[in-house]
Design a protein around this motif. Structure first.
Motif, PDB file in Angstrom:
ATOM      1  N   ARG A   1       2.778   6.319 -17.704  1.00 34.26           N
ATOM      2  CA  ARG A   1       1.427   6.721 -17.291  1.00 34.26           C
ATOM      3  C   ARG A   1       0.627   5.478 -16.868  1.00 34.26           C
ATOM      4  NH1 ARG A   1      -1.431   8.825 -14.534  1.00 34.26           N
ATOM      5  NH2 ARG A   1      -3.473   9.635 -15.037  1.00 34.26           N
ATOM      6  N   LEU A   2       0.737   4.397 -17.660  1.00 34.86           N
ATOM      7  CA  LEU A   2       0.033   3.164 -17.305  1.00 34.86           C
ATOM      8  C   LEU A   2       0.569   2.602 -15.990  1.00 34.86           C
ATOM      9  CD1 LEU A   2      -0.210   1.427 -20.815  1.00 34.86           C
ATOM     10  CD2 LEU A   2      -2.092   2.382 -19.497  1.00 34.86           C
ATOM     11  N   ASP A   3       1.895   2.623 -15.845  1.00 32.31           N
ATOM     12  CA  ASP A   3       2.506   2.167 -14.580  1.00 32.31           C
ATOM     13  C   ASP A   3       1.892   2.900 -13.388  1.00 32.31           C
ATOM     14  OD1 ASP A   3       4.272   0.456 -15.727  1.00 32.31           O
ATOM     15  OD2 ASP A   3       6.021   1.778 -15.599  1.00 32.31           O
ATOM     16  N   ALA A   4       1.780   4.228 -13.548  1.00 28.61           N
ATOM     17  CA  ALA A   4       1.307   5.045 -12.423  1.00 28.61           C
ATOM     18  C   ALA A   4      -0.137   4.680 -12.065  1.00 28.61           C
ATOM     19  CB  ALA A   4       1.414   6.531 -12.785  1.00 28.61           C
ATOM     20  N   ILE A   5      -0.963   4.449 -13.096  1.00 27.42           N
ATOM     21  CA  ILE A   5      -2.373   4.114 -12.836  1.00 27.42           C
ATOM     22  C   ILE A   5      -2.460   2.766 -12.111  1.00 27.42           C
ATOM     23  CG2 ILE A   5      -4.578   3.547 -13.947  1.00 27.42           C
ATOM     24  CD1 ILE A   5      -3.722   5.602 -16.174  1.00 27.42           C
ATOM     25  N   VAL A   6      -1.709   1.793 -12.614  1.00 29.78           N
ATOM     26  CA  VAL A   6      -1.742   0.454 -12.007  1.00 29.78           C
ATOM     27  C   VAL A   6      -1.155   0.505 -10.592  1.00 29.78           C
ATOM     28  CG1 VAL A   6      -0.690  -1.840 -12.185  1.00 29.78           C
ATOM     29  CG2 VAL A   6      -1.783  -0.817 -14.178  1.00 29.78           C
ATOM     30  N   HIS A   7      -0.112   1.287 -10.421  1.00 29.47           N
ATOM     31  CA  HIS A   7       0.520   1.425  -9.108  1.00 29.47           C
ATOM     32  C   HIS A   7      -0.499   1.962  -8.090  1.00 29.47           C
ATOM     33  CE1 HIS A   7       3.821   2.042  -6.339  1.00 29.47           C
ATOM     34  NE2 HIS A   7       3.327   3.228  -6.065  1.00 29.47           N
ATOM     35  N   THR A   8      -1.275   2.962  -8.510  1.00 32.49           N
ATOM     36  CA  THR A   8      -2.273   3.531  -7.598  1.00 32.49           C
ATOM     37  C   THR A   8      -3.309   2.483  -7.203  1.00 32.49           C
ATOM     38  OG1 THR A   8      -2.002   5.589  -8.810  1.00 32.49           O
ATOM     39  CG2 THR A   8      -3.884   5.477  -7.320  1.00 32.49           C
ATOM     40  N   ILE A   9      -3.756   1.687  -8.190  1.00 32.66           N
ATOM     41  CA  ILE A   9      -4.752   0.645  -7.884  1.00 32.66           C
ATOM     42  C   ILE A   9      -4.200  -0.308  -6.814  1.00 32.66           C
ATOM     43  CG2 ILE A   9      -5.950  -1.374  -8.832  1.00 32.66           C
ATOM     44  CD1 ILE A   9      -6.170   0.090 -11.504  1.00 32.66           C
ATOM     45  N   ILE A  10      -2.941  -0.725  -6.990  1.00 35.10           N
ATOM     46  CA  ILE A  10      -2.360  -1.700  -6.056  1.00 35.10           C
ATOM     47  C   ILE A  10      -2.132  -1.058  -4.678  1.00 35.10           C
ATOM     48  CG2 ILE A  10      -0.336  -3.152  -5.610  1.00 35.10           C
ATOM     49  CD1 ILE A  10      -0.087  -3.524  -8.652  1.00 35.10           C
ATOM     50  N   GLU A  11      -1.608   0.165  -4.685  1.00 37.38           N
ATOM     51  CA  GLU A  11      -1.317   0.824  -3.401  1.00 37.38           C
ATOM     52  C   GLU A  11      -2.581   1.046  -2.577  1.00 37.38           C
ATOM     53  OE1 GLU A  11       1.547   1.457  -1.660  1.00 37.38           O
ATOM     54  OE2 GLU A  11       2.010   0.022  -3.254  1.00 37.38           O
ATOM     55  N   GLU A  12      -3.645   1.461  -3.258  1.00 35.13           N
ATOM     56  CA  GLU A  12      -4.925   1.659  -2.566  1.00 35.13           C
ATOM     57  C   GLU A  12      -5.319   0.399  -1.803  1.00 35.13           C
ATOM     58  OE1 GLU A  12      -7.271   4.199  -2.214  1.00 35.13           O
ATOM     59  OE2 GLU A  12      -5.513   5.374  -2.828  1.00 35.13           O
ATOM     60  N   ARG A  13      -5.149  -0.740  -2.476  1.00 38.94           N
ATOM     61  CA  ARG A  13      -5.540  -2.008  -1.861  1.00 38.94           C
ATOM     62  C   ARG A  13      -4.583  -2.410  -0.745  1.00 38.94           C
ATOM     63  NH1 ARG A  13      -9.030  -5.923  -3.633  1.00 38.94           N
ATOM     64  NH2 ARG A  13      -9.916  -4.089  -4.629  1.00 38.94           N
ATOM     65  N   ARG A  14      -3.331  -2.119  -0.955  1.00 44.73           N
ATOM     66  CA  ARG A  14      -2.338  -2.544   0.045  1.00 44.73           C
ATOM     67  C   ARG A  14      -2.483  -1.769   1.354  1.00 44.73           C
ATOM     68  NH1 ARG A  14       2.842  -4.538  -2.911  1.00 44.73           N
ATOM     69  NH2 ARG A  14       2.377  -6.754  -2.805  1.00 44.73           N
ATOM     70  N   LYS A  15      -3.092  -0.576   1.243  1.00 41.30           N
ATOM     71  CA  LYS A  15      -3.236   0.244   2.461  1.00 41.30           C
ATOM     72  C   LYS A  15      -3.942  -0.551   3.546  1.00 41.30           C
ATOM     73  CE  LYS A  15      -3.365   4.862   0.544  1.00 41.30           C
ATOM     74  NZ  LYS A  15      -4.369   5.710  -0.095  1.00 41.30           N
ATOM     75  N   ASN A  16      -4.988  -1.264   3.135  1.00 42.68           N
ATOM     76  CA  ASN A  16      -5.525  -2.237   4.094  1.00 42.68           C
ATOM     77  C   ASN A  16      -5.719  -3.561   3.360  1.00 42.68           C
ATOM     78  OD1 ASN A  16      -7.745  -1.781   2.584  1.00 42.68           O
ATOM     79  ND2 ASN A  16      -8.934  -0.777   4.157  1.00 42.68           N
ATOM     80  N   ASP A  17      -5.229  -4.584   3.991  1.00 41.30           N
ATOM     81  CA  ASP A  17      -5.141  -5.881   3.336  1.00 41.30           C
ATOM     82  C   ASP A  17      -6.445  -6.678   3.397  1.00 41.30           C
ATOM     83  OD1 ASP A  17      -2.743  -5.852   2.209  1.00 41.30           O
ATOM     84  OD2 ASP A  17      -1.762  -7.285   3.554  1.00 41.30           O
ATOM     85  N   GLU A  18      -7.553  -5.998   3.679  1.00 39.58           N
ATOM     86  CA  GLU A  18      -8.799  -6.763   3.836  1.00 39.58           C
ATOM     87  C   GLU A  18      -9.131  -7.508   2.532  1.00 39.58           C
ATOM     88  OE1 GLU A  18     -12.657  -4.430   3.245  1.00 39.58           O
ATOM     89  OE2 GLU A  18     -11.131  -2.860   3.303  1.00 39.58           O
ATOM     90  N   ASP A  19      -9.749  -8.659   2.667  1.00 41.24           N
ATOM     91  CA  ASP A  19     -10.105  -9.454   1.489  1.00 41.24           C
ATOM     92  C   ASP A  19     -11.452  -8.974   0.966  1.00 41.24           C
ATOM     93  OD1 ASP A  19     -10.652 -11.263  -0.439  1.00 41.24           O
ATOM     94  OD2 ASP A  19     -10.401 -13.040   0.825  1.00 41.24           O
TER      95      ASP A  19
END
Ligand code: HEM
Length: 486
Positions: free
Chosen positions: A242-260
């Protein structure tokens, strides 16, 4: 004496090759009494409790870790030898010995196996990684914890605290530990990763509880490999996923656009090493998970213990409320107010003295060394307990008493550096110390200004010493809304 003909015998040679009986006589002749005392001590193990099965102390420790370590330090002194599951541990309870391990000779020590073994959750994140890799990652993350950045987080902290209070009502009973876990989780996710995790907070809380059970002393008695599906292991794996999934979503959201976006997550996602390589998915996940977990549970515990301690110490509570009323006059606290709220800071420091969220730290010796006149072999572990040292009457007068005013100007300067170390010390000192202090002060001010708390009847508050020190069954409090000026 014939022994003088041995030539330039070094102290090391003597210790390595000669029997204790011969050496103690020899050393008196060669080095004199002072040196003798030093050297002879290195020939013996430090004192310590006998233990049960094959001299092992784990059973006693598991029953009551806080009480057991306190008793050991009291009865046997500043350096105590313990045996846990066949491994040698040295409990160090003198600030100078702790400084030696964490600062002076820190290169001879690594994080313990117990911590590293839990790779499933923290992987190779900042808390557990070692050597050059850790150094690089720490350098990378450091700017996000710069004083100026933390000042900017202050706004989020204050706003989230106010938002939380909107749901609280006069007369309501809350579990203040659970409430603080949710609030600090939301704050760390927003500040470091610009993520809103309000909806997931309950799941994270549940998962944290299971994950922390894994580090409890009782579980160390019988360690069953993770691959065997015991009920605990199944629960643990489910929580970790469950923790993996939450952290994965946070990272994926950001990776969708690489803006700083200028936050820590952008720093981590966009960082490149010398050869232009970015972090792998696994490295990124480990860092985010570590900060996500290390960055909220400890602060939540501090706040929960603080509200409980204040409910038991009405004078301190009244003094705190008076300071808040005088300085803020009913308006919500901001970062700019903190320098004018010294009592708020004293309350937090005193709470972390008595209930340090990180209550014990371990370091494993990678090479043989000498600690406090005793030889510490390679592979043995130094244990340093904030719980024990913070309650030592040699450094803290009337140590069991909750007395925020002891932190009045000058107190800390007089203390040996490691007589108070809630955030550890040396190169591995907590990266989030000023983040946590800012957050704890702002939340304490915001809550106390609006509410007084009283412990719910028949609710027993008991510390649970896992990797952190948390209230075993939470802290159930009844809220009383303050009238202005009250
Ligand atoms: C009251 C709150 C906190 C306490 C008492 C606390 C305590 C500690 C302690 C004692 C250590 C050192 C562990 C060791 O050397 O073995 C540590 C390390 C660490 N803490 Fe905290 N912490 C707190 C809050 C935070 C926050 C808010 C964050 C992040 C937002 C954080 C992130 C970390 C990280 C990443 C490390 C590992 C640092 C490294 O090894 O380079 N902590 N913490």
């Amino acid at each position: 004496m014939a022994m003088y003909t041995l030539g330039p015998t070094t102290r090391h040679d003597i210790l390595k090759h000669w029997s204790p009986y011969v050496t103690s006589t020899l050393i008196v002749d060669l080095y004199g009494d002072h040196e003798r005392n030093q050297i002879v001590r290195t020939l013996h193990a430090p004192p310590g409790p006998k233990g049960h099965l094959l001299g092992d102390n784990l059973r006693e420790y598991a029953k009551d870790p806080l009480g057991f370590l306190s008793r050991c330090a009291r009865e046997y002194g500043d350096i105590v030898q313990l045996r846990f599951a066949g491994q040698t541990f040295y409990l160090l309870s003198h600030p100078d010995l702790i400084e030696y391990v964490l600062v002076e000779n820190n290169r001879n020590f690594t994080k313990t196996r117990i911590l590293r073994r839990n790779g499933r959750l923290l992987g190779e994140g900042l808390l557990t990684s070692q050597g050059e890799f850790w150094r690089r990652q720490r350098r990378l993350a450091q700017p996000a914890f710069h004083r100026k950045r933390v000042a900017a987080y202050g706004e989020v902290m204050a706003a989230f605290a106010e938002r939380s209070l909107e749901g609280w009502q006069d007369g309501q009973t809350i579990d203040v530990h659970e409430e603080m876990m949710r609030l600090t989780l939301e704050i760390v996710a927003k500040c470091l990763f610009d993520a809103d995790v309000g909806a997931e907070a309950k799941d994270v809380g549940r998962a944290m509880k299971v994950a922390l059970e894994d580090f409890s002393s009782q579980r160390r008695l019988i360690r069953i490999p993770k691959s065997i599906p015991t009920p605990h292991n199944v629960r643990f794996e489910r929580a970790a996923r469950r923790l993996d999934a939450i952290v994965h979503t946070i990272i994926e959201e950001r990776r969708k656009n690489d803006e700083d976006r200028g936050d820590l997550l952008s720093m981590l996602v966009l960082a490149e090493d010398e050869s232009g390589e970015r972090m792998t998915d696994k490295q990124l996940k480990d860092e985010v998970m570590t900060l996500f977990l290390a960055g909220h549970e400890t602060t939540a515990n501090t706040l929960a213990w603080t509200f409980w301690l204040l409910s038991l110490n009405v004078e301190a509570e009244a003094k705190l409320a008076e300071e808040l009323e005088r300085v803020l006059g009913g308006r919500a606290p901001t970062l700019a107010d903190l320098p004018r709220l010294p009592y708020v800071e004293r309350v937090i420091k005193e709470s972390m003295r008595l209930y340090p969220p990180a209550w014990v730290m371990g370091r494993e010796a990678v090479g043989e060394c000498e600690v406090g006149g005793y030889r510490m072999p390679t592979g043995s572990t130094a244990l340093m307990s904030q719980w024990v040292v913070h309650r030592d009457p040699r450094y803290h007068h009337d140590p069991q008493r909750f007395d925020p005013d002891r932190w009045a100007a000058g107190y800390e300067k007089e203390l040996p550096r490691f007589a108070y170390f809630p955030f550890g010390g040396g190169p591995r000192q907590c990266i989030g110390a000023s983040f946590a202090m800012t957050e704890a002060r702002l939340v304490l001010a915001a809550v106390t200004q609006r509410f007084r708390m009283e412990l719910a009847p028949r609710h027993r508050v008991e510390p649970y010493a896992s990797i952190t020190l948390r209230p075993k069954e939470g802290i159930r409090m009844i809220l009383a809304e303050r009238s202005r000026g009250g």
